[in-house]
Design a protein around this motif. Structure first.
Motif, mmCIF file in Angstrom:
data_model
loop_
_atom_site.group_PDB
_atom_site.id
_atom_site.type_symbol
_atom_site.label_atom_id
_atom_site.label_comp_id
_atom_site.label_asym_id
_atom_site.label_seq_id
_atom_site.Cartn_x
_atom_site.Cartn_y
_atom_site.Cartn_z
ATOM 1 N N PRO A 4 0.825 -1.211 0.000
ATOM 2 C CA PRO A 4 0.000 0.000 0.000
ATOM 3 C C PRO A 4 0.858 1.259 0.000
ATOM 4 O O PRO A 4 1.968 1.253 0.540
ATOM 5 C CB PRO A 4 -0.814 -0.113 1.280
ATOM 6 C CG PRO A 4 -0.268 -1.244 2.048
ATOM 7 C CD PRO A 4 0.683 -2.000 1.179
ATOM 8 N N PRO A 5 0.357 2.333 -0.594
ATOM 9 C CA PRO A 5 1.099 3.592 -0.581
ATOM 10 C C PRO A 5 1.312 4.058 0.858
ATOM 11 O O PRO A 5 0.464 3.878 1.713
ATOM 12 C CB PRO A 5 0.179 4.554 -1.334
ATOM 13 C CG PRO A 5 -0.759 3.703 -2.097
ATOM 14 C CD PRO A 5 -0.895 2.433 -1.333
ATOM 15 N N ALA A 11 -0.757 7.629 -2.329
ATOM 16 C CA ALA A 11 -2.095 7.052 -2.377
ATOM 17 C C ALA A 11 -2.955 7.782 -3.399
ATOM 18 O O ALA A 11 -3.690 7.166 -4.172
ATOM 19 C CB ALA A 11 -2.749 7.107 -0.996
ATOM 20 N N TRP A 14 -1.883 6.764 -6.935
ATOM 21 C CA TRP A 14 -2.342 5.413 -7.249
ATOM 22 C C TRP A 14 -3.842 5.395 -7.500
ATOM 23 O O TRP A 14 -4.316 4.818 -8.485
ATOM 24 C CB TRP A 14 -1.995 4.458 -6.105
ATOM 25 C CG TRP A 14 -2.505 3.079 -6.354
ATOM 26 C CD1 TRP A 14 -1.939 2.134 -7.145
ATOM 27 C CD2 TRP A 14 -3.711 2.505 -5.842
ATOM 28 N NE1 TRP A 14 -2.720 0.996 -7.145
ATOM 29 C CE2 TRP A 14 -3.811 1.194 -6.360
ATOM 30 C CE3 TRP A 14 -4.713 2.979 -4.994
ATOM 31 C CZ2 TRP A 14 -4.872 0.359 -6.047
ATOM 32 C CZ3 TRP A 14 -5.772 2.133 -4.688
ATOM 33 C CH2 TRP A 14 -5.834 0.838 -5.216
ATOM 34 N N MET A 15 -4.623 6.031 -6.614
ATOM 35 C CA MET A 15 -6.077 6.031 -6.760
ATOM 36 C C MET A 15 -6.519 6.796 -7.994
ATOM 37 O O MET A 15 -7.457 6.390 -8.683
ATOM 38 C CB MET A 15 -6.742 6.598 -5.514
ATOM 39 C CG MET A 15 -6.607 5.678 -4.315
ATOM 40 S SD MET A 15 -7.368 6.349 -2.841
ATOM 41 C CE MET A 15 -9.090 6.158 -3.267
#
Length: 105
Positions: A4-5, A11, A14-15
């Motif tokens: 996970p970031p 994050a 990525w999202m």
């Protein structure tokens, strides 16, 4: 992504890459400080849970939409304005805060 970031910026990147263009199909408010967005992307539904209670705020992805209280006026208002919107971007607003930018039809 295997791990996970570890930062809001990672994050958000990525999202944003993973969910850009996803359409909001359903909005629920199963608890007073919990908003659930079901989005459709790449031929499947994904469920975002947004928490804004007295404790730490949070955003997460879950497998199944939480079920709770029947829809009230707030849920109806969110549905009116958000269903059909598309995720345009996910931004790191602060080192610990993400913002989801929606394009509303």
């Amino acid at each position: 992504m295997d791990t996970p970031p570890r930062s809001a910026a990672a994050a958000a990147a990525w999202m944003s890459a993973a969910f850009a263009g996803a359409a909001v199909r359903r909005v629920d408010v199963p608890e007073p400080d919990l908003v659930v967005l079901t989005v459709h992307h790449e031929r499947r539904d994904r469920v975002f849970v947004l928490s804004a209670g007295d404790g730490p705020a949070g955003l997460g992805l879950v497998e199944k939409r939480p079920v709770g209280a029947p829809a009230g006026a707030f849920a109806g208002l969110l549905r009116k304005h958000l269903e059909g919107a598309r995720i345009a971007d996910v931004e790191a607003r602060t080192p610990n805060t993400l913002g989801i930018v929606l394009e509303v039809p």
